[in-house]
Scaffold this motif. Sequence first.
Motif, PDB file in Angstrom:
ATOM      1  N   SER A  71       1.392   9.221  -6.510  1.00  0.00           N
ATOM      2  CA  SER A  71       0.923   8.432  -5.416  1.00  0.00           C
ATOM      3  C   SER A  71       1.162   6.992  -5.680  1.00  0.00           C
ATOM      4  O   SER A  71       1.453   6.597  -6.773  1.00  0.00           O
ATOM      5  N   CYS A  72       1.063   6.191  -4.676  1.00  0.00           N
ATOM      6  CA  CYS A  72       1.285   4.789  -4.837  1.00  0.00           C
ATOM      7  C   CYS A  72       0.123   4.065  -4.242  1.00  0.00           C
ATOM      8  O   CYS A  72      -0.368   4.443  -3.237  1.00  0.00           O
ATOM      9  N   GLY A  73      -0.256   2.999  -4.793  1.00  0.00           N
ATOM     10  CA  GLY A  73      -1.432   2.344  -4.308  1.00  0.00           C
ATOM     11  C   GLY A  73      -1.192   0.958  -3.868  1.00  0.00           C
ATOM     12  O   GLY A  73      -0.128   0.438  -3.989  1.00  0.00           O
ATOM     13  N   PRO A  74      -2.212   0.383  -3.341  1.00  0.00           N
ATOM     14  CA  PRO A  74      -2.159  -0.945  -2.805  1.00  0.00           C
ATOM     15  C   PRO A  74      -2.289  -1.995  -3.851  1.00  0.00           C
ATOM     16  O   PRO A  74      -2.543  -1.707  -4.986  1.00  0.00           O
ATOM     17  N   GLY A  75      -2.162  -3.188  -3.392  1.00  0.00           N
ATOM     18  CA  GLY A  75      -2.299  -4.301  -4.289  1.00  0.00           C
ATOM     19  C   GLY A  75      -3.737  -4.588  -4.527  1.00  0.00           C
ATOM     20  O   GLY A  75      -4.542  -3.734  -4.343  1.00  0.00           O
ATOM     21  N   PRO A 124      -0.762   0.260  -9.211  1.00  0.00           N
ATOM     22  CA  PRO A 124      -0.987  -0.544 -10.420  1.00  0.00           C
ATOM     23  C   PRO A 124      -2.435  -0.386 -10.872  1.00  0.00           C
ATOM     24  O   PRO A 124      -3.306   0.009 -10.098  1.00  0.00           O
ATOM     25  N   GLY A 125      -2.685  -0.681 -12.133  1.00  0.00           N
ATOM     26  CA  GLY A 125      -4.011  -0.438 -12.695  1.00  0.00           C
ATOM     27  C   GLY A 125      -5.146  -1.153 -11.996  1.00  0.00           C
ATOM     28  O   GLY A 125      -6.279  -0.670 -11.972  1.00  0.00           O
ATOM     29  N   GLY A 126      -4.880  -2.318 -11.402  1.00  0.00           N
ATOM     30  CA  GLY A 126      -5.943  -3.084 -10.762  1.00  0.00           C
ATOM     31  C   GLY A 126      -6.198  -2.712  -9.315  1.00  0.00           C
ATOM     32  O   GLY A 126      -7.084  -3.290  -8.671  1.00  0.00           O
ATOM     33  N   ASP A 141       4.049  -5.382 -11.616  1.00  0.00           N
ATOM     34  CA  ASP A 141       2.635  -5.285 -11.952  1.00  0.00           C
ATOM     35  C   ASP A 141       2.501  -4.345 -13.145  1.00  0.00           C
ATOM     36  O   ASP A 141       3.439  -3.627 -13.496  1.00  0.00           O
ATOM     37  N   THR A 142       1.317  -4.351 -13.739  1.00  0.00           N
ATOM     38  CA  THR A 142       1.110  -3.581 -14.961  1.00  0.00           C
ATOM     39  C   THR A 142       0.336  -2.309 -14.690  1.00  0.00           C
ATOM     40  O   THR A 142      -0.639  -2.296 -13.959  1.00  0.00           O
ATOM     41  N   GLY A 143       0.781  -1.227 -15.327  1.00  0.00           N
ATOM     42  CA  GLY A 143       0.096   0.047 -15.226  1.00  0.00           C
ATOM     43  C   GLY A 143       0.660   0.917 -14.121  1.00  0.00           C
ATOM     44  O   GLY A 143       1.275   0.432 -13.179  1.00  0.00           O
ATOM     45  N   ALA A 144       0.458   2.214 -14.259  1.00  0.00           N
ATOM     46  CA  ALA A 144       0.920   3.167 -13.257  1.00  0.00           C
ATOM     47  C   ALA A 144      -0.055   4.336 -13.236  1.00  0.00           C
ATOM     48  O   ALA A 144      -0.185   5.050 -14.227  1.00  0.00           O
ATOM     49  N   TYR A 145      -0.735   4.500 -12.110  1.00  0.00           N
ATOM     50  CA  TYR A 145      -1.775   5.522 -12.014  1.00  0.00           C
ATOM     51  C   TYR A 145      -1.576   6.352 -10.750  1.00  0.00           C
ATOM     52  O   TYR A 145      -1.465   5.814  -9.652  1.00  0.00           O
TER      53      TYR A 145
END
Length: 406
Positions: A22-26, A199-201, A319-323
């Motif tokens: 999945s991909c998430g927002p900023g 991204p992680g945040g 951006d950092t991280g991938a969740y």
Amino acid sequence: MQLRRPLLLLLPLLLLAPAVRSCGPGRVVGRRRRPPRLTPLAYKQFSPNVPEKTLGASGRYEGKIARSSERFKELTPNYNADIIFKDEENSGADRLMTQRCKDRLNSLAISVMNQWPGIKLRVTEGWDEDGHHSEESLHYEGRAVDITTSDRDRNKYGLLARLAVEAGFDWVYYESKAHIHCSVKSEHSAAAKTGGCFPGGALVTLKSGEQRAVSTLQTGERILAMDKTGRPIFSDFLTFLDKDSSSLRHFLVIETQAPPRQLTLTASHLLFLAKNFSRSLTDFQPVFASSVQPGQYILVAGALDLQPAQITAVSAVLDTGAYAPLTRHGTVVVDGVVASCFAVVQDQELAQLVFWPLRFYHSLVHRPAEVQQDGVHWYSHLLYRFARLLLSQDRFHPLGMLQSDS
């Protein structure tokens, strides 16, 4: 027969798992992050600071592609109206490139227009079939482009090179006063693996109303999602299909203004899109993030329900991280935007079907919250291996097939 068909469809997606992400927002709704200050590349500087054909950059040369060769099908034309192609050979060759190169180039085109309104990206050289470049040039494989701006203002080229780095090209070189050289990894290269999702945040909303960074989610927590009727629901968070806490990744940023939302996600991720304004869920279809355009509509969370919001801008960011969080309903609201929990194959229902065994497993086994290690979930990993054996590449998003199977 009716039972056999869904099972056959299941296998195809059975491996999508690593790909199905999945991909998430900023970061936060209603508050835009200040864009980072970009440092132009200096003349003759290249990034990363290693030779082009090394693993840390675009990788080794794999051989020239000719129109008559079997590998010619690896090239795809780029008809992006926001890019000017010089095409001095008048053969359309400059428009031909690998999908990875095309995606990076399209992201860069957006960045150029955002940086210099009224200016477009210009490609002076793309795929070369005439032998005009040096031996083993990546232009012969459709993996390299030479670029300028449409106004040919050389004062812009240092920053243009930096924008190309930010857009995800694997090697960028301020090669001459007249152009910037950019190249990408091979579609077959293990080094070309892309991943991620949110991204992680990126923020999700718990049933308590608390907003929490996706990186801190724990099994069993209930987070805001969408049910199959298009209504908001709090769905159980089951696990991460993929988790990478430290890598720097390339994301697309999709923004709306009314209401203001900012969604950051990977190109091969699915979100729900309608070409025109509509309040009917049937008009919102799962599509790859790489295909969305300003003027179209996505679903966002309002005070009491989900509502359409028009896309006003699409850009690229690091951006950092991938969740990749998996919920029981196969959807998730991240930073106020509705997204799928899946990616790579443009079929939300099929993805839900394939992951039924994993959801069933979590309904039987109630484990205390534990810290999940980085890496692709074992079930996703297994499905992905099967899919690589059973499915043709055209069933996947072009970047999705580059996922790791190690």
